[in-house]
Design a protein around this motif. Sequence first.
Motif, PDB file in Angstrom:
ATOM      1  N   MET A  61     -35.059 -14.133  -0.366  1.00  0.00           N
ATOM      2  CA  MET A  61     -36.285 -14.630  -1.004  1.00  0.00           C
ATOM      3  C   MET A  61     -36.491 -13.989  -2.370  1.00  0.00           C
ATOM      4  SD  MET A  61     -39.033 -14.787   2.117  1.00  0.00           S
ATOM      5  CE  MET A  61     -40.296 -15.580   1.125  1.00  0.00           C
ATOM      6  N   THR A  62     -36.918 -14.797  -3.311  1.00  0.00           N
ATOM      7  CA  THR A  62     -37.340 -14.281  -4.610  1.00  0.00           C
ATOM      8  C   THR A  62     -38.829 -14.565  -4.716  1.00  0.00           C
ATOM      9  OG1 THR A  62     -36.696 -16.363  -5.655  1.00  0.00           O
ATOM     10  CG2 THR A  62     -35.099 -14.563  -5.724  1.00  0.00           C
ATOM     11  N   THR A  63     -39.592 -13.538  -4.956  1.00  0.00           N
ATOM     12  CA  THR A  63     -41.046 -13.655  -4.943  1.00  0.00           C
ATOM     13  C   THR A  63     -41.655 -12.870  -6.096  1.00  0.00           C
ATOM     14  OG1 THR A  63     -41.250 -11.726  -3.537  1.00  0.00           O
ATOM     15  CG2 THR A  63     -41.099 -13.845  -2.420  1.00  0.00           C
ATOM     16  N   ARG A  85     -41.580  -3.359  -0.903  1.00  0.00           N
ATOM     17  CA  ARG A  85     -42.179  -2.541  -1.955  1.00  0.00           C
ATOM     18  C   ARG A  85     -43.055  -3.466  -2.776  1.00  0.00           C
ATOM     19  NH1 ARG A  85     -36.626  -0.969  -2.421  1.00  0.00           N
ATOM     20  NH2 ARG A  85     -36.497  -2.427  -4.147  1.00  0.00           N
ATOM     21  N   GLY A  86     -44.209  -2.967  -3.176  1.00  0.00           N
ATOM     22  CA  GLY A  86     -45.113  -3.777  -3.994  1.00  0.00           C
ATOM     23  C   GLY A  86     -46.364  -4.136  -3.224  1.00  0.00           C
ATOM     24  N   ASP A  87     -46.850  -5.338  -3.430  1.00  0.00           N
ATOM     25  CA  ASP A  87     -48.116  -5.801  -2.855  1.00  0.00           C
ATOM     26  C   ASP A  87     -47.943  -6.159  -1.376  1.00  0.00           C
ATOM     27  OD1 ASP A  87     -50.457  -7.104  -2.134  1.00  0.00           O
ATOM     28  OD2 ASP A  87     -50.573  -8.276  -3.989  1.00  0.00           O
ATOM     29  N   LEU A  88     -48.359  -5.238  -0.507  1.00  0.00           N
ATOM     30  CA  LEU A  88     -48.179  -5.417   0.940  1.00  0.00           C
ATOM     31  C   LEU A  88     -48.945  -6.632   1.462  1.00  0.00           C
ATOM     32  CD1 LEU A  88     -46.970  -4.402   3.595  1.00  0.00           C
ATOM     33  CD2 LEU A  88     -48.944  -2.868   3.807  1.00  0.00           C
ATOM     34  N   THR A  90     -49.782  -9.417  -0.076  1.00  0.00           N
ATOM     35  CA  THR A  90     -49.086 -10.648  -0.478  1.00  0.00           C
ATOM     36  C   THR A  90     -47.820 -10.833   0.345  1.00  0.00           C
ATOM     37  OG1 THR A  90     -49.963 -10.545  -2.723  1.00  0.00           O
ATOM     38  CG2 THR A  90     -47.950 -11.834  -2.409  1.00  0.00           C
ATOM     39  N   ALA A  91     -47.103  -9.758   0.570  1.00  0.00           N
ATOM     40  CA  ALA A  91     -45.875  -9.828   1.365  1.00  0.00           C
ATOM     41  C   ALA A  91     -46.180 -10.316   2.779  1.00  0.00           C
ATOM     42  CB  ALA A  91     -45.194  -8.463   1.404  1.00  0.00           C
ATOM     43  N   LYS A  92     -47.211  -9.751   3.394  1.00  0.00           N
ATOM     44  CA  LYS A  92     -47.571 -10.182   4.756  1.00  0.00           C
ATOM     45  C   LYS A  92     -47.937 -11.661   4.783  1.00  0.00           C
ATOM     46  CE  LYS A  92     -49.010  -5.831   6.822  1.00  0.00           C
ATOM     47  NZ  LYS A  92     -50.077  -5.081   7.473  1.00  0.00           N
ATOM     48  N   ARG A  93     -48.778 -12.079   3.849  1.00  0.00           N
ATOM     49  CA  ARG A  93     -49.190 -13.490   3.803  1.00  0.00           C
ATOM     50  C   ARG A  93     -47.987 -14.413   3.628  1.00  0.00           C
ATOM     51  NH1 ARG A  93     -53.132 -11.789   0.649  1.00  0.00           N
ATOM     52  NH2 ARG A  93     -52.116 -12.475  -1.263  1.00  0.00           N
ATOM     53  N   THR A  94     -47.142 -14.074   2.682  1.00  0.00           N
ATOM     54  CA  THR A  94     -45.993 -14.919   2.354  1.00  0.00           C
ATOM     55  C   THR A  94     -44.993 -14.989   3.503  1.00  0.00           C
ATOM     56  OG1 THR A  94     -46.235 -14.347   0.014  1.00  0.00           O
ATOM     57  CG2 THR A  94     -44.100 -15.244   0.704  1.00  0.00           C
ATOM     58  N   LEU A  95     -44.606 -13.822   4.016  1.00  0.00           N
ATOM     59  CA  LEU A  95     -43.573 -13.782   5.056  1.00  0.00           C
ATOM     60  C   LEU A  95     -44.082 -14.302   6.394  1.00  0.00           C
ATOM     61  CD1 LEU A  95     -41.964 -10.387   4.044  1.00  0.00           C
ATOM     62  CD2 LEU A  95     -40.959 -12.665   3.789  1.00  0.00           C
ATOM     63  N   GLU A  96     -45.309 -13.980   6.745  1.00  0.00           N
ATOM     64  CA  GLU A  96     -45.850 -14.458   8.022  1.00  0.00           C
ATOM     65  C   GLU A  96     -46.112 -15.964   7.974  1.00  0.00           C
ATOM     66  OE1 GLU A  96     -49.081 -11.749   8.806  1.00  0.00           O
ATOM     67  OE2 GLU A  96     -47.677 -10.114   9.282  1.00  0.00           O
ATOM     68  N   ALA A  97     -46.450 -16.508   6.792  1.00  0.00           N
ATOM     69  CA  ALA A  97     -46.627 -17.955   6.667  1.00  0.00           C
ATOM     70  C   ALA A  97     -45.299 -18.677   6.908  1.00  0.00           C
ATOM     71  CB  ALA A  97     -47.180 -18.307   5.287  1.00  0.00           C
ATOM     72  N   ARG A  98     -44.229 -18.080   6.458  1.00  0.00           N
ATOM     73  CA  ARG A  98     -42.916 -18.721   6.587  1.00  0.00           C
ATOM     74  C   ARG A  98     -42.256 -18.464   7.937  1.00  0.00           C
ATOM     75  NH1 ARG A  98     -37.939 -18.604   2.299  1.00  0.00           N
ATOM     76  NH2 ARG A  98     -36.498 -19.770   3.596  1.00  0.00           N
ATOM     77  N   PHE A  99     -42.370 -17.228   8.450  1.00  0.00           N
ATOM     78  CA  PHE A  99     -41.630 -16.850   9.655  1.00  0.00           C
ATOM     79  C   PHE A  99     -42.510 -16.567  10.868  1.00  0.00           C
ATOM     80  CE2 PHE A  99     -39.078 -15.582   5.968  1.00  0.00           C
ATOM     81  CZ  PHE A  99     -37.963 -16.382   6.188  1.00  0.00           C
ATOM     82  N   GLY A 100     -43.818 -16.615  10.696  1.00  0.00           N
ATOM     83  CA  GLY A 100     -44.741 -16.418  11.810  1.00  0.00           C
ATOM     84  C   GLY A 100     -44.593 -15.058  12.468  1.00  0.00           C
ATOM     85  N   ALA A 101     -44.679 -15.066  13.790  1.00  0.00           N
ATOM     86  CA  ALA A 101     -44.643 -13.827  14.570  1.00  0.00           C
ATOM     87  C   ALA A 101     -43.248 -13.225  14.674  1.00  0.00           C
ATOM     88  CB  ALA A 101     -45.197 -14.085  15.965  1.00  0.00           C
ATOM     89  N   VAL A 105     -44.213  -6.966   8.849  1.00  0.00           N
ATOM     90  CA  VAL A 105     -44.044  -6.496   7.477  1.00  0.00           C
ATOM     91  C   VAL A 105     -44.655  -5.110   7.334  1.00  0.00           C
ATOM     92  CG1 VAL A 105     -44.495  -7.013   5.050  1.00  0.00           C
ATOM     93  CG2 VAL A 105     -44.134  -8.904   6.681  1.00  0.00           C
ATOM     94  N   GLU A 106     -43.884  -4.190   6.739  1.00  0.00           N
ATOM     95  CA  GLU A 106     -44.320  -2.806   6.543  1.00  0.00           C
ATOM     96  C   GLU A 106     -44.030  -2.362   5.117  1.00  0.00           C
ATOM     97  OE1 GLU A 106     -41.955  -0.676   9.364  1.00  0.00           O
ATOM     98  OE2 GLU A 106     -43.209  -1.268  11.052  1.00  0.00           O
ATOM     99  N   ALA A 107     -44.863  -1.473   4.599  1.00  0.00           N
ATOM    100  CA  ALA A 107     -44.616  -0.911   3.273  1.00  0.00           C
ATOM    101  C   ALA A 107     -43.464   0.085   3.353  1.00  0.00           C
ATOM    102  CB  ALA A 107     -45.876  -0.210   2.757  1.00  0.00           C
ATOM    103  N   ARG A 108     -42.606   0.058   2.334  1.00  0.00           N
ATOM    104  CA  ARG A 108     -41.522   1.018   2.200  1.00  0.00           C
ATOM    105  C   ARG A 108     -41.727   1.769   0.908  1.00  0.00           C
ATOM    106  NH1 ARG A 108     -40.230   1.238   6.902  1.00  0.00           N
ATOM    107  NH2 ARG A 108     -38.608  -0.031   7.798  1.00  0.00           N
ATOM    108  N   THR A 109     -41.659   3.072   0.997  1.00  0.00           N
ATOM    109  CA  THR A 109     -41.784   3.915  -0.183  1.00  0.00           C
ATOM    110  C   THR A 109     -40.422   4.470  -0.531  1.00  0.00           C
ATOM    111  OG1 THR A 109     -44.006   4.521   0.512  1.00  0.00           O
ATOM    112  CG2 THR A 109     -42.968   5.906  -1.146  1.00  0.00           C
TER     113      THR A 109
END
Length: 115
Positions: A61-63, A85-88, A90-101, A105-109
């Motif tokens: 994915m490119t986001t 990394r980045g906006d957690l 937005t990542a949750k919304r985007t990935l969960e909308a596409r792949f559901g349960a 999604v977790e933040a990585r530092t």
Amino acid sequence: MGPKVYSGISLESDGFTVYRVPDAGFDAKVRELAAGTTVRFRDTRYSHQDAERIRQDVMGMTTTGFDVSSVSIPQDCEVLKVGVRGDLATAKRTLEARFGARVRVEARTVVPVAG
């Protein structure tokens, strides 16, 4: 049989556990190949092949707003752990909308190595 059924395996001191989409033919073949060894079977809903397809889709994915840094597949292939990394949010919304349960999604530092 194989790739569409197999999910994962774990080794224990007294044998091993095979995670797979239920399939009597697959189970019989594993028992035959592992004669004399304790084999336990755990039902899963998804094969490793299916989980790998999702992993590749997520990694490709490119986001805007976040970068995917890792995707791990558990032995049962149920919920893939996605490190971002980045906006957690937005990542949750985007990935969960596409792949559901199927994804968590977790933040990585990123910790720089002292040099």
